[in-house]
Design a protein around this motif. Sequence first.
Motif, short mmCIF file in Angstrom:
data_model
loop_
_atom_site.label_atom_id
_atom_site.label_comp_id
_atom_site.label_asym_id
_atom_site.label_seq_id
_atom_site.Cartn_x
_atom_site.Cartn_y
_atom_site.Cartn_z
N LEU A 15 41.79 47.44 34.80
CA LEU A 15 40.65 47.84 35.52
C LEU A 15 41.09 48.65 36.95
CD1 LEU A 15 38.92 44.09 35.73
CD2 LEU A 15 38.45 45.91 34.25
N PRO A 16 40.07 49.54 37.27
CA PRO A 16 40.44 50.31 38.27
C PRO A 16 40.36 49.75 39.60
CG PRO A 16 38.73 51.55 36.91
CD PRO A 16 39.00 49.86 36.61
N TYR A 22 43.97 50.39 47.84
CA TYR A 22 42.66 49.56 47.47
C TYR A 22 43.23 48.15 47.26
CZ TYR A 22 40.50 53.95 46.66
OH TYR A 22 40.10 55.23 47.00
N HIS A 23 44.37 47.90 46.72
CA HIS A 23 44.87 46.52 46.71
C HIS A 23 45.03 45.98 48.12
CE1 HIS A 23 46.13 47.94 42.69
NE2 HIS A 23 45.93 46.57 42.34
N LYS A 24 45.43 46.84 49.29
CA LYS A 24 45.61 46.43 50.67
C LYS A 24 44.30 46.08 50.93
CE LYS A 24 47.42 47.71 55.14
NZ LYS A 24 48.39 48.61 55.83
N ARG A 58 39.78 48.28 30.08
CA ARG A 58 39.34 48.82 31.39
C ARG A 58 37.78 48.63 31.74
NH1 ARG A 58 42.94 51.86 28.59
NH2 ARG A 58 44.57 53.14 29.62
N SER A 59 37.50 47.69 31.02
CA SER A 59 36.07 47.09 31.00
C SER A 59 35.82 45.65 31.95
CB SER A 59 35.14 47.15 29.68
OG SER A 59 34.03 46.59 29.74
N PHE A 60 34.76 45.93 32.77
CA PHE A 60 34.45 44.64 33.52
C PHE A 60 33.65 43.67 32.65
CE2 PHE A 60 35.56 47.53 36.92
CZ PHE A 60 36.33 46.66 37.86
#
Length: 468
Positions: free
Chosen positions: A38-39, A167-169, A415-417
């Motif tokens: 996942l992005p 983005y993790h932060k 990669r899909s939600f």
Amino acid sequence: MKEGAVIPEDFLLYSKQAKVLYHDYAKDLPIIDYHNHLPPQEIAENKKFSSLTEIWLKGDHYKWRAMRALGVDENYITGSASDEEKFMAWAKVVPATVRNPLFHWTHMELKNPFGIQSFLNEQSASKIYNHANELLAQDNFSTQGLLTQFNVVMVGTTDDPCDDLKYHKQLQESSFAVKVKPSFRPDKSLLIGDVNAYRAYIQKLSAASGIQITDVESLIAALRNRVDYFEAHGASISDHGLQAIPTKLTLTDAQKQEYKKLLAGDVDTFSDTDAFAGYVLTELGKIYHEKGWVQQFHLGAIRNNNHGMMRKLGPDTGYDSIADFKQAESLSNFLGNLSLEDQLTKTILYNLNPADNDVFATMIGNFADGKTKGKMQFGSGWWFLDQKDGMEKQLNSLSNMGVLSTFVGMLTDSRSFLSYSRHEYFRRILCNLLGSEMENGQIPDDEKWIGQIVKDICYYNAKQYFNL
């Protein structure tokens, strides 16, 4: 099936015991999705999707392969057709996918989260498309909303060592309740075959680490620097996607000098790419052990087989398949070498060739340490094996050759939600397998006893294994 019962409540549950195990023990457990693609940017920005095509068909190699096999023009797959045209092209061929797992996944993903209980076909397509698009505009169908709806408590993304993890932060500093943890994927640092691409990557890694990489020693120092950086941003898992574990694990002094010359541009090939990959992977394995991380190895794919489409579309577009690489000897050598000085960390092995199931299931038993429950894991059915038959074969091999009750269970690797239906699929298959054996007397017909094993496999083993 009648309208309204495309995916009935007892789907894939064929005994009274299976139904009890699923509905009372497995169904409502949280999801630990410890490996996916996942992005993180889309999660951090709480993205909303513009259409069902964007969230469901874009990047879905499984669907692309089926559409090509059914004669759908590439324009409606990866081409310039509109989102609606692409969806209609998919809907038209869905009835022909019966017995492919896509048929189950499609209707499970329409049921949850969209509440759609109709078969997808050319006649129902417009109604389904419009209804799903209306829901996707709502807040609870954003990326964060979907993860919450699916009861996900942990997401393990897959990240390059050069990633700044901003983005993790951002997510860690937000109020979003789901843990989104980066995973360290250093494949580009050890796969040296394409020298020009490799040199370009090493420049990126030098910049990210602040260490100028000029030789093998500075490469390992830079990778250690990035492991430290990932750890500071919540990482405790690594992942490696390789055809097979390298057969050689050491470099000679001459090869180390050769690597130095290659980085300097004095030579354009490396004499033993296998030895180089094995050396770097071994050094990384030692670092993971120091950190107490979990290392994962996805082994056995042969990629980009269609050279013409590779030139046209690039990698990761649906032209990969199962390979028949030799796995046992190199796995034994690699894991055994790390065990010499007790430097083997928790390890999950995933295979893509079902012929290797028993090889992998027995290999993990060689390296149990008598201290850590389930330290060595034969990972769940992966990629082409991520379906009913593949899952059952993996579960049976693990049961026959190892200890099923220590298994850390399912992951999406997607990669899909919308792929969290795969956890439901796995849980139903697991409960049916155990329930049928309770019914016929192969295992105790004791709901609480077997129910606890189900709960452990679906959630609690992973919670303990990943220190959550």
